[in-house]
Scaffold this motif. Sequence first.
Motif, PDB file in Angstrom:
ATOM      1  N   GLN A  70       0.871  -1.181   0.000  1.00 53.07           N
ATOM      2  CA  GLN A  70       0.000   0.000   0.000  1.00 53.07           C
ATOM      3  C   GLN A  70       0.908   1.232   0.000  1.00 53.07           C
ATOM      4  O   GLN A  70       1.142   1.834   1.048  1.00 53.07           O
ATOM      5  N   PRO A  71       1.390   1.615  -1.167  1.00 50.45           N
ATOM      6  CA  PRO A  71       2.492   2.584  -1.212  1.00 50.45           C
ATOM      7  C   PRO A  71       2.209   3.909  -0.519  1.00 50.45           C
ATOM      8  O   PRO A  71       3.072   4.414   0.198  1.00 50.45           O
ATOM      9  N   GLU A  72       1.027   4.460  -0.719  1.00 47.36           N
ATOM     10  CA  GLU A  72       0.786   5.793  -0.148  1.00 47.36           C
ATOM     11  C   GLU A  72       0.839   5.763   1.377  1.00 47.36           C
ATOM     12  O   GLU A  72       1.223   6.751   2.006  1.00 47.36           O
ATOM     13  N   MET A  73       0.444   4.657   1.980  1.00 44.89           N
ATOM     14  CA  MET A  73       0.451   4.571   3.438  1.00 44.89           C
ATOM     15  C   MET A  73       1.867   4.376   3.977  1.00 44.89           C
ATOM     16  O   MET A  73       2.083   4.415   5.183  1.00 44.89           O
ATOM     17  N   CYS A  74       2.810   4.088   3.097  1.00 41.49           N
ATOM     18  CA  CYS A  74       4.187   3.808   3.514  1.00 41.49           C
ATOM     19  C   CYS A  74       5.130   4.936   3.083  1.00 41.49           C
ATOM     20  O   CYS A  74       6.343   4.727   3.005  1.00 41.49           O
ATOM     21  N   ASP A  75       4.565   6.128   2.818  1.00 43.21           N
ATOM     22  CA  ASP A  75       5.392   7.264   2.380  1.00 43.21           C
ATOM     23  C   ASP A  75       6.262   6.893   1.183  1.00 43.21           C
ATOM     24  O   ASP A  75       7.399   7.346   1.068  1.00 43.21           O
ATOM     25  N   PHE A  76       5.713   6.071   0.316  1.00 40.77           N
ATOM     26  CA  PHE A  76       6.490   5.618  -0.840  1.00 40.77           C
ATOM     27  C   PHE A  76       6.141   6.498  -2.040  1.00 40.77           C
ATOM     28  O   PHE A  76       5.117   6.291  -2.697  1.00 40.77           O
ATOM     29  N   THR A  77       6.975   7.464  -2.305  1.00 37.97           N
ATOM     30  CA  THR A  77       6.797   8.335  -3.462  1.00 37.97           C
ATOM     31  C   THR A  77       7.887   8.000  -4.466  1.00 37.97           C
ATOM     32  O   THR A  77       9.030   8.415  -4.309  1.00 37.97           O
TER      33      THR A  77
END
Lengths: 245, 245, 245, 245, 245, 245
Positions: free
Chosen positions: F165-172
């Motif tokens: 869940q990229p957005e929840m993991c600060d994955f930009t």
Amino acid sequence: MSTDAASPLLVVSAHAGDFVWRAAGAIALAAERGDRAKVVCLSYGERGESAKAWRAGKGLEEIKELRRGEAEAAAAELGAEIEFLDAGDYPLRETPELVDRLVRVYREFEPAVVLTHTLTDPYNGDHPAAARMAMQARVLAQAIGYDAPGEPLGAPPVFFFEPHQPEMCDFTPDMLLDITPVFERKRKAMECLPAQVHMWEYYTELAKRRGVQLKRNAGPNLGLAHETMAEAYVRVYPQTTGVLA
Amino acid sequence: MSTDAASPLLVVSAHAGDFVWRAAGAIALAAERGDRAKVVCLSYGERGESAKAWRAGKGLEEIKELRRGEAEAAAAELGAEIEFLDAGDYPLRETPELVDRLVRVYREFEPAVVLTHTLTDPYNGDHPAAARMAMQARVLAQAIGYDAPGEPLGAPPVFFFEPHQPEMCDFTPDMLLDITPVFERKRKAMECLPAQVHMWEYYTELAKRRGVQLKRNAGPNLGLAHETMAEAYVRVYPQTTGVLA
Amino acid sequence: MSTDAASPLLVVSAHAGDFVWRAAGAIALAAERGDRAKVVCLSYGERGESAKAWRAGKGLEEIKELRRGEAEAAAAELGAEIEFLDAGDYPLRETPELVDRLVRVYREFEPAVVLTHTLTDPYNGDHPAAARMAMQARVLAQAIGYDAPGEPLGAPPVFFFEPHQPEMCDFTPDMLLDITPVFERKRKAMECLPAQVHMWEYYTELAKRRGVQLKRNAGPNLGLAHETMAEAYVRVYPQTTGVLA
Amino acid sequence: MSTDAASPLLVVSAHAGDFVWRAAGAIALAAERGDRAKVVCLSYGERGESAKAWRAGKGLEEIKELRRGEAEAAAAELGAEIEFLDAGDYPLRETPELVDRLVRVYREFEPAVVLTHTLTDPYNGDHPAAARMAMQARVLAQAIGYDAPGEPLGAPPVFFFEPHQPEMCDFTPDMLLDITPVFERKRKAMECLPAQVHMWEYYTELAKRRGVQLKRNAGPNLGLAHETMAEAYVRVYPQTTGVLA
Amino acid sequence: MSTDAASPLLVVSAHAGDFVWRAAGAIALAAERGDRAKVVCLSYGERGESAKAWRAGKGLEEIKELRRGEAEAAAAELGAEIEFLDAGDYPLRETPELVDRLVRVYREFEPAVVLTHTLTDPYNGDHPAAARMAMQARVLAQAIGYDAPGEPLGAPPVFFFEPHQPEMCDFTPDMLLDITPVFERKRKAMECLPAQVHMWEYYTELAKRRGVQLKRNAGPNLGLAHETMAEAYVRVYPQTTGVLA
Amino acid sequence: MSTDAASPLLVVSAHAGDFVWRAAGAIALAAERGDRAKVVCLSYGERGESAKAWRAGKGLEEIKELRRGEAEAAAAELGAEIEFLDAGDYPLRETPELVDRLVRVYREFEPAVVLTHTLTDPYNGDHPAAARMAMQARVLAQAIGYDAPGEPLGAPPVFFFEPHQPEMCDFTPDMLLDITPVFERKRKAMECLPAQVHMWEYYTELAKRRGVQLKRNAGPNLGLAHETMAEAYVRVYPQTTGVLA
């Protein structure tokens, strides 16, 4: 606390197609509940989002007409009203006059919920411009002293719908909306936009992905559909509620 | 989407008093709705939050007993169960054993909603430690392979309750809970903690301030009480919903 | 390093009332120290912050006069000069001309300290507009090549004063100003604004809350007043100093 | 508000050299003012910051002795006391025992100001570990119930000193300290560390750069030295003050 | 993936000097590789960055001529073309006309890489204004429907060059460019700007500092020059690549 | 600057399956280039990521064996070596011993590039724990004074691979890797994990989505494949380079 029987939904969209890819599910849900739903397109996206028509040699007015027709068909499919402000795109210019027109829309329509673009989008300056105007107009419409017909607006919550490249637009979804019951209508609305056929699949897959995340966040015990479809949103103002859930 | 008839509420609190100042309204609302509410105090706050008793010359065990009694009285006032893990404070140490005890609480209690501290608090290291353990245990309890009694946990939403200096704890409220109907019970629960009498007024005023903000965000048209009282929360995981509001 | 004997204080305020709720303590302290203090109101807040007068059926010019009188009375109570630029509100428009007028104020007044709004405020677009212009004008006034009377400005520090909903405006206070000695003057200045009587109590309570935080951050050993009153600020540029404290 | 006559300065440093590069100016200023200054080195940096000695074939104990001697010489140059906790480096392990030793330092030394590392440093895990322990121990030392000799600590402000790669460590300076009067002492202290001769120039140039920024932020009117030298810091807790400047 | 044989480099600079201090290394490298490099100066910096000339009593046109000559000399030293849009500075105004001129530059020059200012700079409003226009024009130039000569632009990556006070401008370098082979040319270009002689040393030292960081991040095994010189950049859009490195 | 002929790739994975979903493309590309690629699995994911096997009634050792076999098959498909540290999962505990084992892997393998999890993941505490250990061990391995066989490590760049869940993991994502040439191998590797058949489609769709974004960011002129497949990464340390592109 804000889900009354009559909850008009207002969508402020920079171009004629945005509301379909990004918010058609929310619109169709509102219509199915019997709420009014209205889309305001600030432009037709005639310059920035009509590459295929330009390449086919069409002229400006022809393209605007084409886009208008497609958007009207999509809105009809979803059960929504649609209004075009024809303010021009690429760039969509922020002017006091355009903001004033939006104030009058707010005052007339009295939305209970507002959807618009994110305030950041390094791929498309029109999107944040539309969002800034939508938010500015909402605040102005709340003031009794603002000179426009109608009563002062309440404080409808605002949600950002999902941009094309979410991570680059600081879009961290904090709301996943189950659109399974209306997904077929969203699909049909997308199919009203034949110039962007590759987007039909792209946004169908996105709905599946957001649906997987919805199920993951809702937990396994809720008996959700095997293939839940969802749209993602970001809430702008604090939620007001009588129950934590 | 997660407000079922039976929605047990679990509060994981570092010290014996935190749940009163920060979440008593949510607890009382749950109890009034007929939901189970349970507070787990990881420690009594015997070293870090009992200055008055230490200055009065009391001993460690005596202070723990005192704090326990106060917390039990406050919980009773709110209609909540309470359990003390007596893990020690200042510092509250993160250990696999303590996390495992929390997993067992989750598996047994099956909360539908979880409340805990923020993950940042430069004034009190026990608060983030409690939050990290509460969140870690929730994830472990979801795994069928984790060796503890009971069924795998679902995915109950987690909310951070308000710390004493919110801005320093990255606490940006995105949920304002109307606690007007139960505020008197919150006040009585606060009054069960006589050593911190200055806090009664402080948190009454905070409830007013959050209430003003709730009304500002809900809009003027909802007929809210003149003096609305509220608690502020931060939602950790995306909200899953069938309606935008 | 920047607390000279003569330290003129400049407050740039979007509307006629903002400086009272948000910075009256700082203004009164400056006046009591014998420093000049000047408030520049970009507008009277005639449309956006005068709901009561509009509901009472007053007209635009009448409301502006009313607001002007109140603000003058409040400034006098605090010992400050006040100037109104009458640029209109809701919306307050950013124009080169208005920025230029502010440059001339900077060049004439030569402030040693500047106070203004935050750059973010989703509840009121005039506030960030005022802040952007205040900051832009300060930079322009520093350039010898900018065509306006007076000497180039130095580099006065800028502080944001506290907005109505701080967390939503990215307002994380890094400076707590002890206004205990002048709080009575702040209270009297607030009472010059009778249309917003509910705000008197609200901002009195806020001063208490910020005072509690001031004492918490200053430590128990400083012999601060039992009921310390404070205002919160955010420093914009790095502090320059000869001593860490 | 916290610059009393007697303001003991405590520096918590992961390795034996950090305090020289990063905080020697602040230390020398304190000493020149007549305040006590004390450096606590959690380790000698014997493994992670002594590459030259290892390459020269020296043994562990020999290196520790070498580093200790250098650090003592530098501290003497600056007028500071120094204590070595010899907790080992690479990695510096966070343990309750080490935190407890720091609590005792706080209780004994009663610092008015605390300097330590940033909480983020992707190039060196020992630095954040030291900072976390320094901050945790400060909070514990404030509690009367914490079992250690001495009186409960007040609330000394904490400042992060500048890491080697500031932007990668979220180090945004909000305080620029003028160290011009003591820069020669800082230079001499640096020269006590002969194994890192390339750092002498590097940190001299950094002091110039921070000095240029100090002058830029202080403004041209303050009559600062042509070549102002500065150190940069980040303030952790809100400043408490009686005057905005 | 975007380093073709012919990679024209476009630099959009607010004032006549910015490209020298901030990007001369990148420009000289491009020229040495045989790529076209072009600098577009939106203004001469005649008001905001020519203090010495104003103090010497020069007039506006004279100063513009002077700045133009210096910038042309610096560009020639680096092997770059240069164009002046003479849009005025302090303030540099964002207008549709100026953005349109930039669109035409993009369409004509077809850059493979774009360099410009950061979007934040509290010391100089012209810098973000230039960056916003450079980015807006790049997006507009991509649209076939935008009415300007030439083919639609591709998607050249954009990099922000280093501002004068990087931390205050949210400038966290994620790219360190080795300019050792061309540093002498950068130095000579800087020496074309005699009014800012103190900057020559400042930016030489900055190149050393960034070079030290480059070596630290590249690792010791790459056989880099003892005194590596570097420029720092921030990448705006995701890198597209066929190999992780 | 770091894409030498021989560029060993090291992947540090919390569980046995992570490297397949998140980094199989990068691994296969490395193997096809002739570089060594090695996966280190800290655990088998036996408790947290083997729900199907637990529900089927299998025992712990049996599950570990099963997962090991699947991961070995997937690694073989990709051309990678694989090593299992069997440290246990749910929770994966951070210990000095486990970090030390990783240091020895770094020293032995001498990676030129390192891939691991994000430092934030509110859905799975094992992932950040693995990332913290991978990063800590990399720094320790660089120190000549760290007591482990082999030469001090250089400074291999680190990339975070994409979480679920990229957005929840600060994955930009700031790097999009074209994996089109090896996608079939990634697909086959995924098919080695039959218990998670729904993931095959999910990660195939993700590769398409990231591919669309790659094409959007690379521009239309590069002649990329119609259906470009991509993996997204986040670069941790600044890129060092001789050319901006």
